[in-house]
Design an enzyme around this catalytic site. Structure first.
Site, short mmCIF file in Angstrom:
data_model
loop_
_atom_site.label_atom_id
_atom_site.label_comp_id
_atom_site.label_asym_id
_atom_site.label_seq_id
_atom_site.Cartn_x
_atom_site.Cartn_y
_atom_site.Cartn_z
N LYS A 45 0.82 -1.21 0.00
CA LYS A 45 0.00 0.00 0.00
C LYS A 45 0.85 1.27 0.00
O LYS A 45 0.47 2.27 -0.61
CB LYS A 45 -0.95 0.01 1.20
CG LYS A 45 -0.31 0.20 2.55
CD LYS A 45 -1.35 0.27 3.65
CE LYS A 45 -0.71 0.45 5.00
NZ LYS A 45 0.05 1.70 5.12
N THR A 46 2.00 1.26 0.68
CA THR A 46 2.86 2.44 0.67
C THR A 46 3.37 2.72 -0.73
O THR A 46 3.42 3.87 -1.19
CB THR A 46 4.04 2.27 1.65
OG1 THR A 46 3.53 1.99 2.95
CG2 THR A 46 4.88 3.55 1.70
N ASP A 230 -3.99 7.39 4.47
CA ASP A 230 -3.39 6.08 4.77
C ASP A 230 -4.03 5.51 6.04
O ASP A 230 -4.49 6.26 6.90
CB ASP A 230 -1.88 6.25 4.96
CG ASP A 230 -1.16 4.91 5.05
OD1 ASP A 230 -1.74 3.88 4.67
OD2 ASP A 230 0.00 4.91 5.52
N GLU A 231 -4.06 4.17 6.18
CA GLU A 231 -4.59 3.49 7.37
C GLU A 231 -5.98 4.03 7.73
O GLU A 231 -6.27 4.34 8.89
CB GLU A 231 -3.62 3.67 8.56
CG GLU A 231 -2.21 3.16 8.33
CD GLU A 231 -2.11 1.63 8.31
OE1 GLU A 231 -3.16 0.96 8.33
OE2 GLU A 231 -0.99 1.11 8.26
N GLN A 261 -7.79 -5.23 9.39
CA GLN A 261 -6.72 -4.86 10.32
C GLN A 261 -7.13 -3.70 11.24
O GLN A 261 -6.28 -2.99 11.76
CB GLN A 261 -5.45 -4.48 9.54
CG GLN A 261 -4.85 -5.64 8.75
CD GLN A 261 -3.49 -5.31 8.19
OE1 GLN A 261 -2.49 -5.21 8.90
NE2 GLN A 261 -3.42 -5.13 6.88
N ARG A 616 2.00 -11.28 10.08
CA ARG A 616 3.34 -10.70 10.29
C ARG A 616 4.42 -11.67 9.83
O ARG A 616 5.57 -11.27 9.62
CB ARG A 616 3.60 -10.38 11.77
CG ARG A 616 2.67 -9.38 12.46
CD ARG A 616 2.48 -8.12 11.68
NE ARG A 616 1.29 -8.20 10.85
CZ ARG A 616 1.02 -7.39 9.85
NH1 ARG A 616 1.88 -6.43 9.54
NH2 ARG A 616 -0.08 -7.51 9.15
#
Length: 736
Positions: A45-46, A230-231, A261, A616
């Site tokens: 996503k970044t 973002d987020e 998330q 993770r």
């Protein structure tokens, strides 16, 4: 346009879109308009955010100053700046790219007059805010025991996050609400007089300026033609209101997030924001980033299977072109000690293959779980760091409790004296402490002796003398009443009678609950502590335990740059990745937490937390649970977590015990019953909890085991000789 210019633009476009998959390409090159990007864990996503900004500038002709990009952490904001600069080749310092609070602060500095602030206004950090509220409580004659300042601080910040001023809060005669609103009003008046604002005020004040000043709002709505967030799943009420206000009728917004998330509802995040985005913006395009570049197919399949049990998901399944990878290892431990030994043995096997310690993360639901894991890491001399937290014995509440124990053991321990003389608060302030220090320095006394002299000769005011006398009496009472108690009982009594437990618990916040659980874990540590017969055989248990703690703490956490295993809560792990991830304590009552298990909404957040933890892992995932766990001072028998049952069996490899031990049945025992596990070594049939007899040490109880075959040992707590580790094939133990 010249051929050269066309070639240059084409080269730039190729650079921007190179190495993007189809879904990422769709998000980066989407036509101008509102857009929701559902970006799964490890889906890049970044990269999409950075490339989208570059595309808007290079292809769509937007000026860098027409773009607003908002994220949640300073680290993420710095990464965006760095990567945009690297891609576009010009400085981005003047671009509006930053955190919500950082951008709101920049806005208020530019419009301080409209915000009714002094030009040189200052920002209160959390500690300064708490100190101010505490002073206001005193001025308002509020008893801190009944009205903890932390509670008022939480109330004020949570109301601001919901965009509520005191006058907009409905008063219905409830004494709690009435009192909190009174404090809120007094707090706002004091902040205005002092020319200071807190972090929550930054966003609320900037939102109100935009509401009250149409000319300013119009300017920014026209300026920011494109807003990127973002987020987005972590936004709260006020943040979403702020974004919707800034988005003008002719501008566009792209939100990037993952509803799977969303794990921060306890700090105000509203999953409803991302779930209802397309209702608020019906013309918005939705693009899913589902290709994962982090984990193996097995890990992703397991994570997808778990999260699929949540309702109202927006719909997304992670996949990868990578290898299947190893099966997920599931270990059933007897107890938390056995669990820790297995976890550390897995880490040793992993590093023996040439993998660095830093590639390993141990994740857990509660901070209190770290103690046993830390002790085993220290025992095996494996460097580690507590990510985003402290070592168990370094936590403030633990250091407070240990200071009482140290003062009981040695009245002349000045460091311990200073730490607890006014903890909990008992009217012994800095003036009295300074007098104590002066008296001790003049007479060459310890602080304890100086306090005795001040009390005896009445060298201070009657109030100060009485406060000191009460503390001296309390300390002597704690000593006298517990001198003959077992160490665990002594610790429990001291924590309770000193007032520490009530002092910490009065806030009634999640943080205070965590601190109380840590105190319970300390009590458990003292109950489980056994004196090392070689190093501490002549020391009383209390002194031996304090020496043990001091030695443990001398083994400092690994340096930031040292190759060390990472320990952290599941919440702290979000956004990180590791080659090997070990999730401990995956059992009902702990994960999901017992406070969430019966609440459908909170249970779904616990499941999202499990999904975050699992994703993770890049190469290998290990999950463990204990049939019997002593935590927070209580011994409990738990069934495996429902999250484990949601993982398809073909993806899991259940690890059996290394000794010839029958695996405990994964069911809840009947009330009052205990689960027994046989150890079959040679002719010996021993079970945990078994009463045995030894020819030299007499009768005792089997507590634990270690090793296998002829090297197998058992830990026995003998009635008269304490705890001993014995070789099973040599000890000739007789069952009773």
């Amino acid at each position: 346009m010249s051929c050269y210019k066309l070639i240059q633009m084409k080269q730039m476009n190729n650079t921007i879109t190179s190495e993007l998959n189809d879904a990422q390409m769709s998000a980066v090159t989407a036509p101008l308009g509102n857009c929701q990007v559902l970006a799964g864990a490890g889906s890049g996503k970044t990269r999409v955010l950075v490339h989208r900004i570059a595309w808007l500038i290079q292809e769509c002709g937007l000026s860098p100053h027409q773009i607003l990009a908002v994220t949640f952490t300073n680290k993420a904001a710095r990464e965006l700046h760095t990567r945009i600069e690297a891609m576009l080749g010009f400085p981005t310092r003047t671009m509006w790219v930053g955190t919500f609070h950082g951008l709101a602060h920049r806005f208020l500095r530019a419009h301080w007059q409209a915000a009714d602030l002094p030009e040189s206004f200052q920002i209160l950090d959390a500690e300064d805010q708490h100190r101010l509220i505490k002073r206001l409580h005193k001025e308002l004659n509020l008893d801190d025991d009944r009205w903890p300042p932390k509670q008022s601080q939480w109330f004020i910040n949570s109301q601001k996050d919901e965009a509520r001023r005191p006058d907009s809060i409905i008063l219905d005669g409830d004494i709690f609400t009435d009192t909190m609103v009174m404090v809120y009003r007094a707090y706002e008046e004091q902040c205005a007089r002092a020319g200071v604002i807190d972090f929550a005020e930054l966003l609320l004040r900037s939102y109100e300026v935009l509401q009250k000043h149409p000319d300013i709002l119009s300017h920014y709505q026209q300026r920011f033609q494109y807003i990127l967030v973002d987020e987005f799943q972590d936004t709260n009420t006020l943040q979403y209101l702020w974004l919707r206000l800034l988005k003008g009728p002719d501008s566009h917004i792209m939100v990037v997030g993952d509803d799977d998330q969303s794990i921060y509802s306890w700090r105000g995040a509203r999953i409803k924001n991302i779930q209802s985005f397309t209702n608020d913006f019906p013309d918005a395009q939705t693009i899913c980033l589902e290709q994962n570049y982090r984990s193996t197919k097995t890990i992703l399949s397991a994570a997808n299977a778990v999260i699929a049990n949540n309702q109202k998901r927006l719909g997304k399944d992670l996949w990868t072109q990578g290898d299947d990878g190893e099966s997920i290892l599931l270990y059933t431990a007897f107890n938390e000690i056995d669990e820790a030994r297995y976890v550390i043995s897995c880490i040793q096997a992993w590093t023996e293959l040439g993998n660095p310690n830093r590639s390993v993360a141990i994740l857990y639901r509660s901070n209190a779980q770290s103690r046993v894991l830390e002790e085993e890491l220290l025992r095996k001399s494996i460097p580690y760091r507590i990510y985003g937290g402290q070592k168990f014995f370094d936590r403030a509440e633990i250091k407070d409790a240990l200071a009482y124990l140290r003062l009981i053991a040695n009245r002349h321990d000045d460091t311990a004296f200073e730490r607890v003389v006014n903890t909990p608060t008992r009217g012994i302030g800095n003036t009295t402490l300074n007098s104590l220090r002066d008296q001790a320095r003049t007479s060459n006394y310890s602080l304890w002796q100086a306090a005795q002299e001040i009390v005896r000769d009445k060298l201070l005011s009657a109030r100060a003398v009485t406060a000191l006398q009460n503390f001296l009496n309390l300390t002597d009472e704690l000593d006298a009443n517990t001198r003959n108690d077992k160490l665990g009982d002594q610790t429990d009594y001291i924590i309770q009678r000193s007032g520490l437990r009530d002092f910490i618990g009065k806030d009634r916040t999640e943080k205070s609950q965590s601190r109380l659980e840590n105190l319970d874990e300390l009590v458990q540590a003292t109950h489980a502590f056994t004196v090392d017969e070689f190093q501490q055989q002549d020391m009383p248990p209390l002194h031996a335990f304090l020496a043990h703690v001091a030695l443990e703490n001398s083994e400092n956490q690994a340096d930031v740059f040292e190759d060390s295993v990472q320990l952290m809560t599941l919440h702290a792990a979000k956004g990180l990745e590791f080659d090997l991830v070990i999730i401990c304590g995956v059992e009902e009552g702990l994960f999901p937490h017992h406070m969430s298990a019966e609440d459908p909404v909170r249970l779904e957040e616990e499941r999202r937390l499990c999904y975050v933890g699992m994703t993770r892992a890049k190469q290998k995932l290990i999950m463990t649970f204990a049939e019997c766990r002593r935590l927070y001072g209580r011994e409990n028998y738990h069934a495996p977590s429902r999250f484990l049952r949601e993982i398809p069996e073909h993806l899991v490899n259940e690890v059996r015990m290394q000794t010839k031990i029958s695996r405990p049945v994964s069911v809840q025992p009947a009330y009052g019953a205990t689960q027994q596990t046989d150890i079959s070594i040679g002719d010996n049939q021993i079970r945990l909890g078994q009463r045995i007899r030894h020819s030299k040490f007499g009768e005792g109880t089997v507590l634990n085991y270690e090793g296998s075959g002829e090297h197998a040992q058992v830990q026995v707590k003998f009635d008269r000789h304490g705890s001993k580790w014995l070789m099973v094939n040599l000890a000739k133990l007789e069952t009773i």
